[in-house]
Design a protein around this motif. Structure first.
Motif: not given
Ligand SMILES: N[C@@H](CCC(=O)N[C@@H](CS)C(=O)NCC(=O)O)C(=O)O
Length: 267
Positions: A195-212, A240-251
């Motif tokens: 669960d721990l190892a896969y958490t960042p990967y779902l988070t990445r989809l989330d940040h990339l606006n790809a939870l579809g 630790w989220d970097n606001a600039d990175y997260v904004a870029l990923m979302r956009e």
């Protein structure tokens, strides 16, 4: 003393920080700016010859590779709870799941999706000379050529469709696993290193606006809500989220979603 060489938004670093948080350990932070090439200095390459984060240093001894790091921390620091099953079969299953990340899900599926949609813009905005230098300094020649292609070709890159296919395959298997045993966690009733190892990967989809990707996967949606509800999530990821990175990923993720959806439909 524990020291972690890491990056705020890197998924492998999130994984290492998660295990340290789950174990309630204190550690000293050495934050590396990956777009400035901090991971490519001769000094860091002595610690990690692949020029990647994270690297954990425990009393002067370096441990590399995020999946090795989480296992090392679980073995070296058993409290407050073990993060692996006690039996040999269960441990073998943990290995199989984490191995899948090393067998392509990280380097192909995740890096290609993130870079092709969002991170390439951080390279390109620095100009071709800087981007090319960062690419040329990647020690692994396979990774170097992959990076060159995805930075310059984005969602039209050579491996972009393959990345989407790998994501689909992984998420299908995760949903099937959770549905099959009916437990809350990927291995069943207990939260483990999987669960721990896969958490960042779902988070990445989330940040990339790809939870579809998980819109029709209710068990996985519930699992993602559960891992986010653990205190370790905010300590290791949210804080630790970097606001600039997260904004870029979302956009950029929002802009790319129709293309990703189209590839999924064509699979
Ligand atoms: N297999 C390695 C992969 C580590 C990795 O690829 N880290 C990325 C960040 S998630 C990195 O440091 N990239 C350096 C770069 O982009 O030059 C692990 O699990 O630790």
């Amino acid at each position: 003393m524990l020291e972690l060489y890491h990056n705020d938004q890197s998924s492998c670093s999130q994984k290492a920080r998660l295990v340290l948080a789950e174990k309630g350990l204190d550690w000293e932070s050495h934050h590396l700016d990956l777009r400035a090439g901090d991971q490519q200095t001769p000094e860091y390459l002595k610690l990690n010859p692949k020029g990647v984060v994270p690297t954990l240093v425990d009393d002067g001894r370096a441990v590399r590779e995020s999946n090795v790091i989480i296992e090392y921390v679980d073995n070296a620091y058993p409290g407050p709870a073990p993060l692996k099953p006690a039996d040999a079969y269960g441990r073998a299953m943990v290995h199989l799941w984490t191995k899948r990340l090393d067998d392509g899900h990280h380097d192909i599926a995740t890096a290609t999706l993130s870079m092709g949609i969002a991170f390439r813009h951080q390279y390109l905005s620095q100009g071709k000379e800087v981007a090319d230098r960062l690419i040329e300094n990647i020690p692994d020649p396979v990774k170097r050529e992959r990076r060159r292609d995805i930075i310059y070709n984005g969602t039209e890159g050579r491996e972009f469709r393959l990345a989407v296919r790998l994501w689909e395959g992984l998420l299908t298997d995760m949903e099937a696993e959770l549905t099959g045993h009916g437990g809350d966690w990927i291995m069943g009733d207990d939260y483990t290193l999987v669960d721990l190892a896969y958490t960042p990967y779902l988070t990445r989809l989330d940040h990339l606006n790809a939870l579809g990707f998980i819109a029709d996967r209710p068990r996985l949606q519930a699992w993602y809500a559960r891992v986010r509800a653990r205190p370790s999530y905010d300590t290791a990821i949210g804080k630790w989220d970097n606001a600039d990175y997260v904004a870029l990923m979302r956009e950029k993720g929002g802009e790319a979603w129709p293309r990703v959806k189209q590839i999924v439909a064509e699979l």
